[in-house]
Design a protein around this motif. Structure first.
Motif, short mmCIF file in Angstrom:
data_model
loop_
_atom_site.label_atom_id
_atom_site.label_comp_id
_atom_site.label_asym_id
_atom_site.label_seq_id
_atom_site.Cartn_x
_atom_site.Cartn_y
_atom_site.Cartn_z
N GLY A 170 0.96 -1.23 -0.06
CA GLY A 170 -0.21 0.18 -0.42
C GLY A 170 0.61 1.35 0.03
O GLY A 170 1.77 1.41 0.89
N LEU A 171 0.93 1.94 -0.73
CA LEU A 171 1.39 3.63 -0.68
C LEU A 171 -0.30 4.90 -0.39
O LEU A 171 -0.83 4.63 -0.92
N PHE A 172 0.57 5.72 0.29
CA PHE A 172 0.23 6.99 0.55
C PHE A 172 0.47 7.81 -0.38
O PHE A 172 2.08 7.56 -0.79
N CYS A 173 0.23 8.81 -1.91
CA CYS A 173 0.96 9.71 -2.44
C CYS A 173 0.02 11.14 -2.74
O CYS A 173 -0.28 11.06 -2.20
N LEU A 174 1.50 11.77 -2.78
CA LEU A 174 1.00 13.46 -3.13
C LEU A 174 1.85 14.11 -4.11
O LEU A 174 2.82 13.79 -4.07
N VAL A 175 0.67 14.02 -4.63
CA VAL A 175 1.46 14.89 -6.41
C VAL A 175 1.06 17.04 -6.21
O VAL A 175 -0.31 17.05 -5.88
N SER A 176 1.47 17.18 -5.84
CA SER A 176 1.46 18.97 -6.72
C SER A 176 1.89 19.57 -7.99
O SER A 176 3.36 19.01 -8.22
N SER A 177 1.42 20.65 -8.40
CA SER A 177 1.74 20.94 -9.34
C SER A 177 1.17 22.44 -9.63
O SER A 177 0.28 22.77 -9.12
N GLY A 178 2.59 23.03 -10.19
CA GLY A 178 2.31 24.57 -10.32
C GLY A 178 2.88 25.10 -11.14
O GLY A 178 3.93 24.44 -11.97
N LYS A 179 3.32 26.44 -11.31
CA LYS A 179 3.59 26.89 -12.29
C LYS A 179 5.38 27.82 -12.08
O LYS A 179 4.98 28.23 -11.05
N ASP A 180 6.45 27.87 -12.89
CA ASP A 180 7.45 28.45 -12.04
C ASP A 180 7.31 30.03 -12.07
O ASP A 180 6.93 30.69 -13.19
N SER A 181 7.62 31.08 -10.87
CA SER A 181 7.30 32.04 -11.42
C SER A 181 8.65 32.65 -11.00
O SER A 181 8.93 33.82 -10.74
N GLY A 182 9.45 32.00 -10.93
CA GLY A 182 10.80 33.07 -10.74
C GLY A 182 11.88 32.30 -8.97
O GLY A 182 11.20 32.38 -8.17
#
Length: 307
Positions: A170-182
């Motif tokens: 079993g796994l718990f996974c967390l994925v985050s996505s964002g935009k590069d702002s420098g």
């Protein structure tokens, strides 16, 4: 091509058989394989199925308590929702190539299936695919970062050995996505979110003794500067947690910039329970170098062992 495949093609007497099969459409190839498996199972008896179960490590049930396992899933997903992390209940099947196409793993280490699917082997890939689909269809945007989490039971084909290593786990996974702002602002925000979650879960709810290893990886032009910035984030959030820095083997095609490992210790043993880092999967799917994606996960069976 593997030695085994070469031997089989030689035995059949047609060294070009694979190329001929690959020239078929996906639908025709799938129909052919379905017909092949149907003929194969027509020869099976119930006794054959039992014999296969007894020798096939992929269908062996876990020793973990189902009640404790599902209670842990509930605890993790509830904690995620409380931190404004979107939770998803995944299918046990994933698109064929959902791991290997990104250059992460060899397809031989995944249990491939029919109808364009494979058995789920890494929920973080699926969460990234789901997020990319939402971004591409413009049902979501990641100007403000998106955070998705899930739990799943997965199967992997490589042979594991030792305590806490199973073909299914079993796994718990967390994925985050964002935009590069420098200035690595996006990456810092994503990393802070992940470590805030694990800090509250492992230290404050489990009162766990933790240690962290940060490994430098390639993928950023200013690799040293990026690594230093991310290390500072972790040190600020967990000032009393032992932190080791590893500059070796920084040419890694899986993670970009950093890879972190989380270790948990009780009075009996110390065990790696978590892993994470930045990946370029969003860039590959959406064709934008501005995309940033951080993945992480913890092993549920291992957490139960140490809990």
């Amino acid at each position: 091509m593997s030695t085994i495949i070469n031997r089989i093609l030689k035995q059949i007497g047609d060294p070009e058989l694979l190329d001929k099969l690959l020239s078929l459409s996906k639908a025709d190839l799938n129909s052919l394989l379905l017909g092949l498996f149907e003929k194969q199972t027509d020869k099976f008896t119930p006794a054959d199925v039992l014999k296969t179960f007894q020798s096939n490590r992929f269908s062996t049930p876990s020793d973990a308590s189902p009640a404790k396992f599902h209670a842990l899933e509930t605890q993790l997903l509830t904690a995620a929702k409380e931190m404004d992390i979107e939770t998803v209940l995944l299918s046990p099947s994933a698109p064929l190539g959902s791991c290997s196409v990104f250059g992460c793993v060899d397809q031989y280490n995944v249990v491939s299936a029919l109808r364009g699917t494979e058995t789920l082997s890494d929920p973080s890939n699926m969460l990234a695919i789901i997020i990319a689909d939402k971004l591409k269809s413009r049902t979501e945007n990641n100007i403000l970062p998106l955070h998705y989490a899930t739990t799943a039971r997965v199967v992997r084909a490589q042979a594991f050995s030792g305590r806490g290593f199973l073909a299914n786990f079993g796994l718990f996974c967390l994925v985050s996505s964002g935009k590069d702002s420098g200035s690595y602002i996006c990456e810092k925000e994503l990393l802070t979110k992940h470590f805030l979650f694990y800090k509250e879960l492992l230290r404050e709810k489990y009162n766990a003794k933790l240690s962290i290893v940060m490994r430098k990886r390639g993928g950023y032009t200013d690799g040293d500067g990026f690594f230093a910035s991310m290390t500072e984030v972790v040190q600020t959030m967990l000032p009393d947690t032992p932190l080791s820095l590893n500059y070796d083997n920084d040419d890694n095609k899986y993670y970009q910039g950093i890879n972190f490992k989380i270790y948990m210790e009780n009075e009996h043993e110390k065990m790696e329970i978590g892993d994470g880092g930045f990946v370029d999967w969003m860039n590959q799917m959406l064709g934008s170098k501005k995309e940033r994606c951080l993945i992480s996960g913890i092993g549920l069976d291992r957490l139960l062992m140490l809990g």
